[in-house]
Design a protein around this motif. Sequence first.
Motif: not given
Length: 428
Positions: A281-285, A287-291, A358-359, A416-417
Amino acid sequence: MPTEGETRAPAGSARRAVAGRLSWGLADQAASSVSNFVVGVYVARSLGVTAFGVFSLAWVTYGVVLNVSRGLATDPLVVRFSGVPDASWRGAVARSSGTTLGVGTALGAASVVAGLALGGSLGSAFACLGVMLPGLLLQDAWRFAFFAAGTGRKAFVNDVVWGVALVPALVVAARVGSVSAFVLAWGGSAAVAAVYGCFQSGIRPRLSGAREWIRAHRDLGYRYLVENVSNSGASQLRAYGLGAIVGVGAVGVIRGAELLLGPFLALLMGLSLVTVAEAARMLRQAPHRLGAFCLLLGGGQAVAALLWGGALLLVPDRLGELVLGGVWSAAAELVVPVTLGVAGAGLGTGAAAGLRALGAARRSLRGQLIASACYVTGGLGGAVVAGTAGSAWGVAAATVCSSAVWWLHLRSALHEHHQNPLPEVRTT
């Protein structure tokens, strides 16, 4: 132009929603931890070190089968069907849970055959495990499905049902006094919760959809299968190797020490129930916060494990013996290395959750293979050098080193993403 309060409200609501889902995840893991801890303590106190070692071998074998099921069925579900429309989720859950039942039936039959061939108490335990595997795996599959839908409360209730059913089952098993009886009690109570999950979801597993599910998600499923099995398989190899090098009693001692860290080990084992869905969900909404999300997740677990391990060092022997019986004295000597190992693993699982979201299956697989190789090498190499304690210290060093590998892979995958974003969510 919106006011400051209007711009902050949606962000605040989103944070509350995430906190709510994570809270139910923590509650569910607490319920799971209590069940696992109760089973381990009850068996340790009832059967002694050697029989507890036999039970532990069955337990780690279940862990391998569980990870086969997760890799093929429920890991792709969480990555690709978290937060999708209800109709898409229901169809996906029917097929993925059918896949879970198929895996449980096939590998359960193999476990029964192996148990009959082995004979003795170990063979009987494996035969009983094989009978119980479909119910054990389906119960786990419902938890994944509920967290993918964002309804962690249902997963928590399901685990509570398992825990309630477990109490009378353990009482009966204690009267019988055999390893097999405890395996049946543990698996039978899980089957009760698995059936209840069908009523909770209103979904019946579709065995006929298993082939379609595996084919549609083979790009993730096969890699996750290898990754998961290498993880649990490393634990199994270490347990079998430790039993051969030091003795079956040593397996019971290691398991006893791990039980003392039970809340965190259970949290690590079920981490993807909550964190992969939330990371997706974080990645879609945002993505800069995922790390940062993954770092907070892994760092929080590591700190909590260290605090818990420090508290265990203050436990008086009388209380420890009340909990683990004759297993306590040997297990207490391994608290420090086991704590460091769990802390290292906790830090690494934050990065692993990010890779799943990230798949990045290739990087995730590579990281897990390296981690598993380090785990087996450290665990068995340490056993050869210094017995049970050496194995514990070897695993601690391996998990800390492996954590660094996980974070290097996540860093590369995030880069890469950002260069070429490929959303993993699906609706069909």
